[in-house]
Design a protein around this motif. Structure first.
Motif, PDB file in Angstrom:
ATOM      1  N   ILE A 139     -11.820  10.272 -10.976  1.00  0.00           N
ATOM      2  CA  ILE A 139     -10.379  10.273 -11.356  1.00  0.00           C
ATOM      3  C   ILE A 139      -9.536  10.418 -10.059  1.00  0.00           C
ATOM      4  CG2 ILE A 139      -8.689  11.177 -12.771  1.00  0.00           C
ATOM      5  CD1 ILE A 139     -10.737  12.294 -14.553  1.00  0.00           C
ATOM      6  N   LEU A 140      -8.727   9.505  -9.780  1.00  0.00           N
ATOM      7  CA  LEU A 140      -7.529   9.388  -8.838  1.00  0.00           C
ATOM      8  C   LEU A 140      -6.318  10.021  -9.416  1.00  0.00           C
ATOM      9  CD1 LEU A 140      -7.206   8.709  -5.748  1.00  0.00           C
ATOM     10  CD2 LEU A 140      -6.754   6.453  -6.668  1.00  0.00           C
ATOM     11  N   TYR A 141      -5.576  10.594  -8.468  1.00  0.00           N
ATOM     12  CA  TYR A 141      -4.225  11.018  -8.998  1.00  0.00           C
ATOM     13  C   TYR A 141      -3.176  10.853  -7.806  1.00  0.00           C
ATOM     14  CZ  TYR A 141      -7.012  13.984 -12.364  1.00  0.00           C
ATOM     15  OH  TYR A 141      -7.906  14.600 -13.035  1.00  0.00           O
ATOM     16  N   LEU A 142      -2.080  10.660  -8.434  1.00  0.00           N
ATOM     17  CA  LEU A 142      -0.946  10.367  -7.296  1.00  0.00           C
ATOM     18  C   LEU A 142       0.187  11.236  -7.945  1.00  0.00           C
ATOM     19  CD1 LEU A 142       0.213   9.106  -5.016  1.00  0.00           C
ATOM     20  CD2 LEU A 142       1.212   7.367  -6.251  1.00  0.00           C
ATOM     21  N   GLN A 143       0.478  12.377  -7.370  1.00  0.00           N
ATOM     22  CA  GLN A 143       1.721  13.297  -7.659  1.00  0.00           C
ATOM     23  C   GLN A 143       2.760  12.756  -6.910  1.00  0.00           C
ATOM     24  OE1 GLN A 143       1.878  15.741  -9.974  1.00  0.00           O
ATOM     25  NE2 GLN A 143       3.992  15.806  -9.476  1.00  0.00           N
ATOM     26  N   MET A 144       3.891  12.306  -7.623  1.00  0.00           N
ATOM     27  CA  MET A 144       5.013  11.716  -7.238  1.00  0.00           C
ATOM     28  C   MET A 144       6.169  12.633  -7.513  1.00  0.00           C
ATOM     29  SD  MET A 144       4.577   7.687  -8.006  1.00  0.00           S
ATOM     30  CE  MET A 144       4.915   8.059  -9.717  1.00  0.00           C
ATOM     31  N   ASN A 145       6.848  13.248  -6.395  1.00  0.00           N
ATOM     32  CA  ASN A 145       7.944  14.164  -6.377  1.00  0.00           C
ATOM     33  C   ASN A 145       9.110  13.696  -5.909  1.00  0.00           C
ATOM     34  OD1 ASN A 145       6.348  16.239  -7.624  1.00  0.00           O
ATOM     35  ND2 ASN A 145       5.785  16.870  -5.763  1.00  0.00           N
ATOM     36  N   SER A 146      10.377  13.831  -6.007  1.00  0.00           N
ATOM     37  CA  SER A 146      11.741  13.711  -5.684  1.00  0.00           C
ATOM     38  C   SER A 146      11.880  12.228  -5.734  1.00  0.00           C
ATOM     39  CB  SER A 146      11.940  14.159  -4.104  1.00  0.00           C
ATOM     40  OG  SER A 146      11.695  15.312  -4.045  1.00  0.00           O
ATOM     41  N   GLU A 172      -6.605  12.027   3.577  1.00  0.00           N
ATOM     42  CA  GLU A 172      -5.327  11.361   3.060  1.00  0.00           C
ATOM     43  C   GLU A 172      -4.578  10.450   3.977  1.00  0.00           C
ATOM     44  OE1 GLU A 172      -4.941  15.392   0.419  1.00  0.00           O
ATOM     45  OE2 GLU A 172      -3.087  14.272   1.160  1.00  0.00           O
ATOM     46  N   SER A 173      -4.178   9.297   3.449  1.00  0.00           N
ATOM     47  CA  SER A 173      -2.917   8.731   4.274  1.00  0.00           C
ATOM     48  C   SER A 173      -1.931   8.202   3.564  1.00  0.00           C
ATOM     49  CB  SER A 173      -3.494   7.588   5.010  1.00  0.00           C
ATOM     50  OG  SER A 173      -4.685   7.641   5.915  1.00  0.00           O
ATOM     51  N   TRP A 207       0.867  -1.174  -0.060  1.00  0.00           N
ATOM     52  CA  TRP A 207      -0.040   0.022  -0.181  1.00  0.00           C
ATOM     53  C   TRP A 207       0.794   1.281  -0.009  1.00  0.00           C
ATOM     54  CZ3 TRP A 207      -0.358   3.704   4.210  1.00  0.00           C
ATOM     55  CH2 TRP A 207      -1.218   4.610   4.050  1.00  0.00           C
ATOM     56  N   VAL A 208       0.447   2.248  -0.804  1.00  0.00           N
ATOM     57  CA  VAL A 208       1.156   3.526  -1.055  1.00  0.00           C
ATOM     58  C   VAL A 208       0.558   4.512  -0.350  1.00  0.00           C
ATOM     59  CG1 VAL A 208       2.315   5.035  -2.462  1.00  0.00           C
ATOM     60  CG2 VAL A 208       2.344   2.722  -3.188  1.00  0.00           C
ATOM     61  N   VAL A 215       6.923   7.623   1.412  1.00  0.00           N
ATOM     62  CA  VAL A 215       6.473   8.152   0.564  1.00  0.00           C
ATOM     63  C   VAL A 215       5.965   9.481   1.059  1.00  0.00           C
ATOM     64  CG1 VAL A 215       6.004   6.400  -1.170  1.00  0.00           C
ATOM     65  CG2 VAL A 215       3.860   7.765   0.088  1.00  0.00           C
ATOM     66  N   LYS A 216       5.684   9.751   2.383  1.00  0.00           N
ATOM     67  CA  LYS A 216       5.273  10.701   2.913  1.00  0.00           C
ATOM     68  C   LYS A 216       5.936  11.879   2.837  1.00  0.00           C
ATOM     69  CE  LYS A 216       2.083  11.763   6.926  1.00  0.00           C
ATOM     70  NZ  LYS A 216       1.830  11.148   8.301  1.00  0.00           N
TER      71      LYS A 216
END
Length: 122
Positions: free
Chosen positions: A77-84, A57-58, A47-48, A63-64
Motif C-alpha cells: 500500500i502506497l500513501y500520499l499525505q497532502m497538506n496545505s 523519498e523524493s 511526476w509528484v 510539493v516539497k
C-alpha cells in the motif's frame, strides 16, 4: 496480473488536507520503487513523488514540505499525505510501480498504473 487501486481523492478548499491511498495486488517485487503522478486538465502527466523499498523519498519542488509519501511495511500500500493544498494541486492523481529500485521521474519506467483519483482544490 498487477492491479493498483487509488482512493482518497475529493473536493476541498485551499489549505485543507487529503490522504491518498494506493492498494496493490498481484505480484509486485518489494524491491521496486513506487510513485505518484498527477495530470491536470489539458496538461501532461507530471511526476509528484516516489519512494524506494528502502524508504528513500523524493518530491517535485512544488510539493516539497507539503506532501509526504509513505508505504506500509508489507509494501503493498502506497500513501500520499497532502497538506496545505492549493488550487494548482487540482489534478487526477495516479499511483504507479516502477521497474527499478531507485526512484525515477520518468513515466516510461513505470509499467504499472492505477486508474487515478480526482483531487479538486478551490
Amino acid at each position: 496480473h498487477v492491479q493498483l487501486v487509488e482512493s482518497g481523492g475529493g473536493s476541498l478548499q485551499a489549505g485543507g488536507s487529503l490522504r491518498l491511498s494506493c492498494a496493490a495486488s498481484g505480484y509486485i517485487s518489494s524491491t521496486f520503487s513506487m510513485g505518484w503522478f498527477r495530470q491536470a486538465a489539458g496538461k501532461e502527466r507530471e511526476w509528484v513523488s516516489c519512494i524506494n523499498s528502502g524508504g528513500g523519498e523524493s518530491y517535485t519542488v512544488s510539493v516539497k514540505g507539503r506532501f509526504t509519501i509513505s508505504r506500509d511495511n508489507l509494501k503493498t500500500i502506497l500513501y500520499l499525505q497532502m497538506n496545505s493544498l492549493k488550487p494548482e494541486d487540482t489534478a487526477v492523481y495516479y499511483c504507479a510501480v516502477a521497474s527499478r529500485y531507485y526512484c525515477t521521474t520518468t513515466v516510461s519506467e513505470y509499467p504499472y498504473w492505477g486508474q487515478g483519483t480526482q483531487v479538486t482544490v478551490s
